[in-house]
Design a protein around this motif. Structure first.
Motif, PDB file in Angstrom:
ATOM      1  N   SER A  78     -33.385  27.211  10.922  1.00  0.00           N
ATOM      2  CA  SER A  78     -34.733  26.920  10.446  1.00  0.00           C
ATOM      3  C   SER A  78     -35.702  26.782  11.602  1.00  0.00           C
ATOM      4  O   SER A  78     -35.326  26.573  12.750  1.00  0.00           O
ATOM      5  CB  SER A  78     -34.736  25.646   9.608  1.00  0.00           C
ATOM      6  N   SER A  79     -36.955  26.927  11.262  1.00  0.00           N
ATOM      7  CA  SER A  79     -38.046  26.695  12.213  1.00  0.00           C
ATOM      8  C   SER A  79     -39.304  26.402  11.423  1.00  0.00           C
ATOM      9  O   SER A  79     -39.412  26.745  10.245  1.00  0.00           O
ATOM     10  CB  SER A  79     -38.265  27.921  13.111  1.00  0.00           C
ATOM     11  N   SER A  80     -40.240  25.791  12.085  1.00  0.00           N
ATOM     12  CA  SER A  80     -41.511  25.510  11.426  1.00  0.00           C
ATOM     13  C   SER A  80     -42.323  26.791  11.260  1.00  0.00           C
ATOM     14  O   SER A  80     -43.240  26.838  10.452  1.00  0.00           O
ATOM     15  CB  SER A  80     -42.303  24.473  12.227  1.00  0.00           C
ATOM     16  N   TYR A  81     -41.991  27.841  11.995  1.00  0.00           N
ATOM     17  CA  TYR A  81     -42.741  29.097  11.904  1.00  0.00           C
ATOM     18  C   TYR A  81     -42.319  29.936  10.710  1.00  0.00           C
ATOM     19  O   TYR A  81     -43.137  30.469   9.983  1.00  0.00           O
ATOM     20  CB  TYR A  81     -42.544  29.936  13.175  1.00  0.00           C
ATOM     21  N   THR A  84     -36.683  28.094   6.477  1.00  0.00           N
ATOM     22  CA  THR A  84     -35.238  27.938   6.595  1.00  0.00           C
ATOM     23  C   THR A  84     -34.501  29.090   5.937  1.00  0.00           C
ATOM     24  O   THR A  84     -34.832  29.504   4.831  1.00  0.00           O
ATOM     25  CB  THR A  84     -34.793  26.615   5.946  1.00  0.00           C
ATOM     26  N   ASN A 163     -35.130  33.249  13.091  1.00  0.00           N
ATOM     27  CA  ASN A 163     -34.685  31.933  13.538  1.00  0.00           C
ATOM     28  C   ASN A 163     -33.530  32.036  14.526  1.00  0.00           C
ATOM     29  O   ASN A 163     -33.415  31.219  15.437  1.00  0.00           O
ATOM     30  CB  ASN A 163     -34.309  31.052  12.353  1.00  0.00           C
ATOM     31  N   LYS A 166     -35.203  32.687  17.728  1.00  0.00           N
ATOM     32  CA  LYS A 166     -35.881  31.477  18.173  1.00  0.00           C
ATOM     33  C   LYS A 166     -34.882  30.424  18.646  1.00  0.00           C
ATOM     34  O   LYS A 166     -35.009  29.875  19.729  1.00  0.00           O
ATOM     35  CB  LYS A 166     -36.743  30.895  17.055  1.00  0.00           C
ATOM     36  N   ASN A 167     -33.862  30.146  17.836  1.00  0.00           N
ATOM     37  CA  ASN A 167     -32.945  29.056  18.138  1.00  0.00           C
ATOM     38  C   ASN A 167     -31.975  29.360  19.266  1.00  0.00           C
ATOM     39  O   ASN A 167     -31.544  28.448  19.963  1.00  0.00           O
ATOM     40  CB  ASN A 167     -32.157  28.670  16.884  1.00  0.00           C
TER      41      ASN A 167
END
Length: 175
Positions: A78-81, A84, A163, A166-167
């Protein structure tokens, strides 16, 4: 290479045959020096897939898997962008994947499985120093126009891969 690039993407093929163990060791060394490698495997490059895997410390060989490829994520990303992508989402590829042959295989020590084939075999995992190498068993996941349709990230498959980058990538780069 690490002096000029923080991240590299390595496809399964190269002009003129399979990637040698020496070629794959260069990628392994790059990760050991702090680089990030996204390594896509493919059924059309079984020798290359096996060479990458063994160079990173795994055992076993690959065969041509399902067509089309379907795997299920094992963890939520998940990410705020992008929101999830829950554990258990279906990720669809196009074409034939590289899948472990039989049950006599091991992942490198410390590897983290992010998605599995329906039969339970690993399909996407991280390994290497700091888990900075990302192995993706089918480059067709990233070419599936049904699930990568627009600029907007609005499918579970798009959320999973955005994600994932990103993660597992940006975090290592300090973002």
């Amino acid at each position: 290479m690490k002096n000029t690039r923080e991240i590299i993407a390595c496809g399964p093929n190269k002009t003129g045959g399979a990637r040698s163990v020496t070629d794959c060791q260069r990628i392994r060394d790059y990760v050991a020096l702090g680089g990030i490698a996204i390594i896509t495997l493919d059924a059309n490059a079984i020798t290359t897939s096996t060479n990458y895997h063994t160079t990173f410390g795994g055992t076993g060989t690959f065969i041509a898997g399902a067509n089309p490829t379907t795997v299920n994520s094992t963890i939520a990303l998940s990410s705020s962008y992008w929101g999830t992508a829950n554990a258990g989402i279906s990720i669809e590829g196009v074409g034939v994947s590289a899948e472990f042959s039989g049950t006599s295989y091991t992942l490198p020590i410390g590897a983290q499985v992010l998605a599995r084939f329906i039969n339970g075999k690993p399909a996407i995992w991280t390994c290497g120093e700091g888990n900075r190498a990302i192995f993706i068993c089918d480059n067709g996941f990233l070419r599936n126009s049904t699930y990568f349709t627009t600029i907007t990230v609005n499918t579970d498959q798009e959320r999973f891969f955005h994600n994932l980058l990103k993660n597992y990538v940006l975090v290592h780069l300090g973002f």
